[in-house]
Motif scaffolding. Structure first.
Motif, PDB file in Angstrom:
ATOM      1  N   GLU A   1       0.754  -1.196  -0.180  1.00  0.00           N
ATOM      2  CA  GLU A   1      -0.013   0.022  -0.019  1.00  0.00           C
ATOM      3  C   GLU A   1       0.766   1.202   0.213  1.00  0.00           C
ATOM      4  N   LEU A   2       2.189   1.263   0.008  1.00  0.00           N
ATOM      5  CA  LEU A   2       2.926   2.273   0.006  1.00  0.00           C
ATOM      6  C   LEU A   2       2.989   3.409  -1.097  1.00  0.00           C
ATOM      7  N   GLU A   3       2.619   2.993  -2.313  1.00  0.00           N
ATOM      8  CA  GLU A   3       2.254   3.761  -3.454  1.00  0.00           C
ATOM      9  C   GLU A   3       1.102   4.653  -3.169  1.00  0.00           C
ATOM     10  N   GLU A   4      -0.057   4.052  -2.680  1.00  0.00           N
ATOM     11  CA  GLU A   4      -1.380   4.566  -2.379  1.00  0.00           C
ATOM     12  C   GLU A   4      -1.023   5.607  -1.082  1.00  0.00           C
ATOM     13  N   TYR A   5      -0.384   5.017  -0.190  1.00  0.00           N
ATOM     14  CA  TYR A   5      -0.228   5.965   0.939  1.00  0.00           C
ATOM     15  C   TYR A   5       0.779   7.285   0.493  1.00  0.00           C
ATOM     16  N   LEU A   6       1.886   6.979  -0.440  1.00  0.00           N
ATOM     17  CA  LEU A   6       2.531   8.366  -0.763  1.00  0.00           C
ATOM     18  C   LEU A   6       1.666   9.355  -1.620  1.00  0.00           C
ATOM     19  N   HIS A   7       0.720   8.903  -2.230  1.00  0.00           N
ATOM     20  CA  HIS A   7      -0.197   9.775  -3.083  1.00  0.00           C
ATOM     21  C   HIS A   7      -1.616   9.973  -2.005  1.00  0.00           C
ATOM     22  N   ASN A   8      -1.780   9.746  -0.843  1.00  0.00           N
ATOM     23  CA  ASN A   8      -2.827   9.938  -0.286  1.00  0.00           C
ATOM     24  C   ASN A   8      -4.088   9.459  -0.517  1.00  0.00           C
ATOM     25  N   GLU A   9      -4.050   8.333  -0.985  1.00  0.00           N
ATOM     26  CA  GLU A   9      -4.932   7.551  -1.641  1.00  0.00           C
ATOM     27  C   GLU A   9      -5.713   6.600  -0.879  1.00  0.00           C
ATOM     28  N   LEU A  10      -5.401   6.195   0.272  1.00  0.00           N
ATOM     29  CA  LEU A  10      -5.768   5.277   1.393  1.00  0.00           C
ATOM     30  C   LEU A  10      -6.718   5.864   2.454  1.00  0.00           C
TER      31      LEU A  10
ATOM     32  N   VAL B   1      -0.581   1.996   8.045  1.00  0.00           N
ATOM     33  CA  VAL B   1       0.808   2.128   7.338  1.00  0.00           C
ATOM     34  C   VAL B   1       1.610   3.225   8.119  1.00  0.00           C
ATOM     35  N   ARG B   2       1.040   4.138   8.483  1.00  0.00           N
ATOM     36  CA  ARG B   2       1.834   5.200   9.209  1.00  0.00           C
ATOM     37  C   ARG B   2       2.502   4.615  10.732  1.00  0.00           C
ATOM     38  N   GLU B   3       1.734   3.950  11.107  1.00  0.00           N
ATOM     39  CA  GLU B   3       1.917   3.098  12.415  1.00  0.00           C
ATOM     40  C   GLU B   3       3.275   2.061  12.047  1.00  0.00           C
ATOM     41  N   HIS B   4       3.216   1.332  10.958  1.00  0.00           N
ATOM     42  CA  HIS B   4       4.116   0.399  10.858  1.00  0.00           C
ATOM     43  C   HIS B   4       5.453   1.025  10.467  1.00  0.00           C
ATOM     44  N   LEU B   5       5.395   2.335   9.494  1.00  0.00           N
ATOM     45  CA  LEU B   5       6.451   2.853   9.312  1.00  0.00           C
ATOM     46  C   LEU B   5       7.436   3.587  10.373  1.00  0.00           C
ATOM     47  N   ALA B   6       6.305   3.853  11.428  1.00  0.00           N
ATOM     48  CA  ALA B   6       7.198   4.211  12.663  1.00  0.00           C
ATOM     49  C   ALA B   6       8.144   3.438  13.550  1.00  0.00           C
ATOM     50  N   SER B   7       7.754   1.919  13.465  1.00  0.00           N
ATOM     51  CA  SER B   7       8.433   0.907  13.985  1.00  0.00           C
ATOM     52  C   SER B   7       9.201   0.129  13.164  1.00  0.00           C
ATOM     53  N   CYS B   8       9.468   0.230  11.706  1.00  0.00           N
ATOM     54  CA  CYS B   8      10.004  -0.525  11.035  1.00  0.00           C
ATOM     55  C   CYS B   8      10.904  -0.032   9.973  1.00  0.00           C
ATOM     56  N   ALA B   9      12.308  -0.124  10.230  1.00  0.00           N
ATOM     57  CA  ALA B   9      13.345   0.451   9.419  1.00  0.00           C
ATOM     58  C   ALA B   9      13.336   0.357   8.197  1.00  0.00           C
ATOM     59  N   ASP B  10      13.065  -0.959   7.976  1.00  0.00           N
ATOM     60  CA  ASP B  10      13.113  -1.420   6.212  1.00  0.00           C
ATOM     61  C   ASP B  10      12.000  -0.636   5.461  1.00  0.00           C
ATOM     62  N   CYS B  11      10.814  -0.662   6.057  1.00  0.00           N
ATOM     63  CA  CYS B  11       9.828  -0.117   5.390  1.00  0.00           C
ATOM     64  C   CYS B  11       9.815   1.461   5.418  1.00  0.00           C
ATOM     65  N   SER B  12      10.510   1.893   6.488  1.00  0.00           N
ATOM     66  CA  SER B  12      10.420   3.298   6.736  1.00  0.00           C
ATOM     67  C   SER B  12      11.626   4.021   5.719  1.00  0.00           C
ATOM     68  N   SER B  13      12.679   3.194   5.395  1.00  0.00           N
ATOM     69  CA  SER B  13      13.625   3.304   4.163  1.00  0.00           C
ATOM     70  C   SER B  13      13.084   3.527   2.777  1.00  0.00           C
ATOM     71  N   GLU B  14      12.098   2.364   2.761  1.00  0.00           N
ATOM     72  CA  GLU B  14      11.427   2.306   1.470  1.00  0.00           C
ATOM     73  C   GLU B  14      10.516   3.353   1.275  1.00  0.00           C
ATOM     74  N   HIS B  15       9.748   3.975   2.304  1.00  0.00           N
ATOM     75  CA  HIS B  15       8.883   4.920   2.004  1.00  0.00           C
ATOM     76  C   HIS B  15       9.654   6.392   1.882  1.00  0.00           C
ATOM     77  N   LEU B  16      10.968   6.562   2.577  1.00  0.00           N
ATOM     78  CA  LEU B  16      11.698   7.630   2.194  1.00  0.00           C
ATOM     79  C   LEU B  16      12.263   7.726   0.862  1.00  0.00           C
ATOM     80  N   VAL B  17      12.395   6.515   0.176  1.00  0.00           N
ATOM     81  CA  VAL B  17      12.920   6.615  -1.210  1.00  0.00           C
ATOM     82  C   VAL B  17      11.712   6.791  -2.079  1.00  0.00           C
ATOM     83  N   GLY B  18      10.616   6.232  -1.847  1.00  0.00           N
ATOM     84  CA  GLY B  18       9.307   6.555  -2.622  1.00  0.00           C
ATOM     85  C   GLY B  18       9.074   7.984  -2.537  1.00  0.00           C
TER      86      GLY B  18
END
Length: 80
Positions: free
Chosen positions: A12-21, A29-46
């Protein structure tokens, strides 16, 4: 909210990035990103790629062209 897990966050990262969720999914997703370095890193790249693309695509029409288009639109609107 419950932690949605890496699989759901990445799916759901792409939709999250575009505020489509919906609000609940975005919060998960926001809660998960706050606690997962791997997904947070992927979110930063996106997010970085999205911002760079948005800046690169911001083109303004020349003022003469904008004026011509607006005049044409007004003429069409007044004819109806």
């Amino acid at each position: 909210m419950t932690d949605c897990g890496c699989e759901k966050a990445k799916a759901e990262l792409e939709e999250y990035l575009h505020n489509e969720l919906c609000r609940e999914d975005a919060a998960d997703v926001r809660e998960h990103l706050a606690s997962c370095a791997d997904c947070s890193s992927e979110h930063l790249v996106g997010r970085t790629l999205t911002e760079v693309m948005q800046r690169a695509c911001k083109e303004s029409a020349p003022e003469d062209l904008r004026d011509m288009v607006l005049l044409k639109l007004r003429a069409i609107q007044s004819a109806h």
